[in-house]
Design a protein around this motif. Sequence first.
Motif, mmCIF file in Angstrom:
data_model
loop_
_atom_site.group_PDB
_atom_site.id
_atom_site.type_symbol
_atom_site.label_atom_id
_atom_site.label_comp_id
_atom_site.label_asym_id
_atom_site.label_seq_id
_atom_site.Cartn_x
_atom_site.Cartn_y
_atom_site.Cartn_z
ATOM 1 N N ARG A 23 -3.706 -3.351 10.193
ATOM 2 C CA ARG A 23 -4.105 -4.744 9.980
ATOM 3 C C ARG A 23 -3.054 -5.492 9.167
ATOM 4 O O ARG A 23 -2.722 -6.650 9.455
ATOM 5 N N ASP A 24 -2.521 -4.843 8.155
ATOM 6 C CA ASP A 24 -1.514 -5.469 7.302
ATOM 7 C C ASP A 24 -0.268 -5.830 8.112
ATOM 8 O O ASP A 24 0.272 -6.938 7.981
ATOM 9 N N THR A 80 -9.063 -3.191 15.585
ATOM 10 C CA THR A 80 -8.363 -3.854 14.480
ATOM 11 C C THR A 80 -7.320 -4.834 15.013
ATOM 12 O O THR A 80 -7.234 -5.991 14.557
ATOM 13 N N TYR A 133 0.802 -1.227 0.000
ATOM 14 C CA TYR A 133 0.000 0.000 0.000
ATOM 15 C C TYR A 133 0.832 1.274 0.000
ATOM 16 O O TYR A 133 0.376 2.308 -0.495
ATOM 17 N N LYS A 191 -10.153 4.559 8.074
ATOM 18 C CA LYS A 191 -10.246 3.205 7.511
ATOM 19 C C LYS A 191 -8.917 2.794 6.884
ATOM 20 O O LYS A 191 -8.462 1.655 7.034
ATOM 21 N N TYR A 192 -8.290 3.739 6.182
ATOM 22 C CA TYR A 192 -7.013 3.447 5.531
ATOM 23 C C TYR A 192 -5.923 3.159 6.563
ATOM 24 O O TYR A 192 -5.161 2.199 6.428
ATOM 25 N N CYS A 246 -6.242 2.075 9.585
ATOM 26 C CA CYS A 246 -6.514 0.758 10.187
ATOM 27 C C CYS A 246 -6.124 -0.366 9.231
ATOM 28 O O CYS A 246 -5.688 -1.440 9.680
ATOM 29 N N LYS A 247 -6.254 -0.125 7.933
ATOM 30 C CA LYS A 247 -5.829 -1.136 6.948
ATOM 31 C C LYS A 247 -4.321 -1.359 7.025
ATOM 32 O O LYS A 247 -3.840 -2.508 6.943
ATOM 33 N N CYS A 277 -7.298 -9.118 14.824
ATOM 34 C CA CYS A 277 -6.225 -9.864 14.158
ATOM 35 C C CYS A 277 -5.510 -10.811 15.116
ATOM 36 O O CYS A 277 -5.451 -12.021 14.869
#
Length: 444
Positions: A176-177, A237, A85, A169-170, A172-173, A241
């Motif tokens: 998460r990654d 988040t 990303y 949201k981004y 947190c993405k 996971c």
Amino acid sequence: MRAKTILLLLIALLFTSVVSAQTRYPKREFRGAWIQCVNGQFQGMPAEKMQQLLINQLNSLQGAGITAIIFQVRAEADALYKSSYEPWSRFLTGVQGRVPSPYWDPMQFMIDECHKRGMEFHAWINPYRAKTKGTTALSPIHPYNKNPERFVNYAGQLYFDPALPENRKYICKIVRDIVTRYDVDAIHMDDYFYPYPNPGEDFPDHVSFAQYGRGYSNKADWRRDNVNVLIKEIHETVRECKPWVKFGVSPFGIYRNKKNDPNGSDTRGLQNYDDLYADPILWMQNKWIDYLLPQLYWSIDHKTASYAKLLKWWSENTNGVNLYMGNSTYKIKGDSDKKWNNIHEIPNQIDLTRSYANVQGNAFYSAKWFINTHQDVTQLIQNHQYKYPAIPLPVPNSKHVVIDTPVVNKIEIDSVNCTFTLPIPLNTKIRYVVVYGAKRDSKI
């Protein structure tokens, strides 16, 4: 009667000595150090040379008693790890987006090296900052070049607009990654929320306030809520996971001054709540974080922001999370406050920290100053405060009973070697097995 009195006195003295020993040398304690990239110490360095530098740093830190490394992996919407990303960081390769050659992954390398040494690895990210002042060119895959409307310029730097739901949201993405693909022990954020105020310049979020105000009439309350929502969503988040991974924040050292809030600290300085729109007290109350690490970067007797006063204040206001204190090794023998010329300032701060039951350790900013300079201070800590090892603390709100009991298979007294067997399959994730040794029978 006299004999009984003497016996009781001896028992009391023995109990006091046990408590004193455990207070002075706790068996569980956070002993952390920050390793940052934004100071340029790695920029453009050949891979082999940087790896050797990191190994040398870890060896020195391990020898000094450090058990947790807070390593900066995302400084400006970039990466010191393989990301799908965001671009490779210029603080690694010298040019944002340039792939390391020969290829390697610094975060994976550090995780492996830390775990070899029994150290925790905390992945340090900056959530909002997207470009520092020194960055002149952004990679084509930088998120700004994909969605420039989601960013704002302030004080010569670029930031994700904290008000936008799509930005939360981004972020947190990204979290998460990292948590999903890497065996990190924690996600760590420092003190950069809304940026530090630039005199004469207002943060440009009036359009966002009009669109996403959510009924707030006070912009300061709205900004704080924007940060609160992000903290809550990052917490959720991480829990989704890997519940055993910690989420910690290291805010600026002053929550609020007493002149602004009767419950604030007896200090005079910039404030989390009013100036950075960060509310760590609320985060602790709601258990959105696992640890708080306020940056108490002042001397014990500082006139306007005393380490002693702030330590006491945070200890009295902690709520259900692990609390550690951040210490400014970078100020030793190099600050206008001449109290930092005393080589005992940091050792004294550690001792003072240990006098509060609600505080479970310290972290030092930064490792560079802890390793490369001030070896007289490091040696003091190694010989006294960190003379004996300690293991890190568990996640406060997700403790589990360990039902796998290690079985001692063999003990060789002469060489002090032990081997262990564990029942298979394991029912719990075990990171540490601690063996205590003593020259004679002891209950301490």
